[in-house]
Enzyme design. Structure first.
Site, PDB file in Angstrom:
ATOM      1  CG  ASP A  50     -14.009   7.504  10.855  1.00 51.06           C
ATOM      2  OD1 ASP A  50     -14.506   6.556  11.481  1.00 51.06           O
ATOM      3  OD2 ASP A  50     -12.956   7.400  10.181  1.00 51.06           O
ATOM      4  NE  ARG A 109      -3.932  -0.160   1.574  1.00 52.02           N
ATOM      5  CZ  ARG A 109      -4.828   0.012   0.614  1.00 52.02           C
ATOM      6  NH1 ARG A 109      -4.985   1.191   0.061  1.00 52.02           N
ATOM      7  NH2 ARG A 109      -5.569  -0.994   0.205  1.00 52.02           N
TER       8      ARG A 109
END
Length: 278
Positions: free
Chosen positions: A149, A48
């Site tokens: 979040d 990633r």
């Protein structure tokens, strides 16, 4: 909710990663967001990081990490953190919490104040709003729901309030036509939260490790299946902070795999994964 994204992009070319990149990235992520990267995720994490570095035109992962370390205010931190969060959530997940919330709400003075921490893509926050509206008759004038979040993409999704119909299978009977508008044409198979429900919620990007928390005090806080991704000292600090922003009779709703009784004396167990301020 904090966790790791699983990637299906292993066929894409990536920037090269060196031996120390994983440990360095883990330190950066922990320092910025408190998230722990397990050694068993090394291959996925390096992949990633390599993808992200290549997207930025960098040939080495270490150059990407250099870029982050040089500038604490870099906009690239957003993509770095988003890459290590997952939005595993559902409407009315851990259903027993919602009748408990309704019972508690009936005893509280209006307007009610609820914080949905680590709200992911919004399903939990909208479940809270539906519960308070259906069970307690509350509208945006009677309740303030703050949903936060760390993942900016998740918050954007939550604000839009658009979901695939199959994700609505866990709704109580009658809630789909009551709270959703079905899509037509190119939006067939999708449904959007009705404006009256969206207006009950204020979605924001918040890092739980930052000093900038939503303003309390709150009647209830939902922080479910999130604390497990922090180490014990971070968990204890967060729990003590939650206790300070909850009202004296407020409730903290935890995830099914979380047990806070051994971490802090600030809370006592009130019900199944429901805690009250001690």
């Amino acid at each position: 909710m904090y966790s790791l994204r699983e990637s299906s992009l292993f066929h894409q070319p990536v920037a090269a990663a060196s031996a120390g990149d994983f440990d360095r990235a883990a330190r950066l992520l922990y320092g910025r967001a408190g998230i722990l990267l397990g050694e068993h995720k090394r291959e996925m994490v390096e992949r990633r990081l390599g993808l992200r570095a290549r997207e930025l035109g960098l040939g080495q992962v270490c150059a990407y990490l250099d870029l982050l370390e040089r500038d604490a205010g870099s906009p690239h931190w957003e993509g770095f953190i988003n890459g290590f969060t997952i939005n595993h959530t559902a409407f009315f997940r851990e259903y027993h919490h919602f009748p408990a919330l309704a019972r508690h709400a009936r005893l509280c003075r209006r307007p009610l104040s609820v914080w949905c921490a680590a709200c992911s893509t919004g399903e939990e926050a909208y479940s809270i709003a539906m519960t308070l509206n259906a069970e307690c008759g509350m509208t945006e004038t009677a309740v303030r729901i703050t949903a936060t979040d760390i993942d900016t993409h998740a918050i954007d999704h939550a604000r839009q309030g658009v979901y695939a119909i199959e994700r609505l299978s866990t709704l109580p009977d009658g809630y789909l036509p009551r709270y959703f508008q079905r899509g037509a044409g190119r939006q067939a198979g999708m449904a959007r939260i009705k404006p009256a429900l969206r207006n009950m919620i204020d979605f924001r990007v918040v890092n739980l490790l930052s000093s900038q928390w939503p303003e309390g005090p709150f009647d209830a806080i939902f922080c479910r299946n999130t604390m497990i991704y922090f180490d014990r000292p971070t968990q204890t600090r967060l729990l003590d902070r939650f206790a300070r922003v909850l009202k004296r009779d407020g409730l903290l709703f935890a995830g099914h795999s979380e047990n806070f009784t051994y971490l802090t004396e600030a809370f006592r167990l009130r019900g199944q994964t429901v805690y009250a301020v001690a």
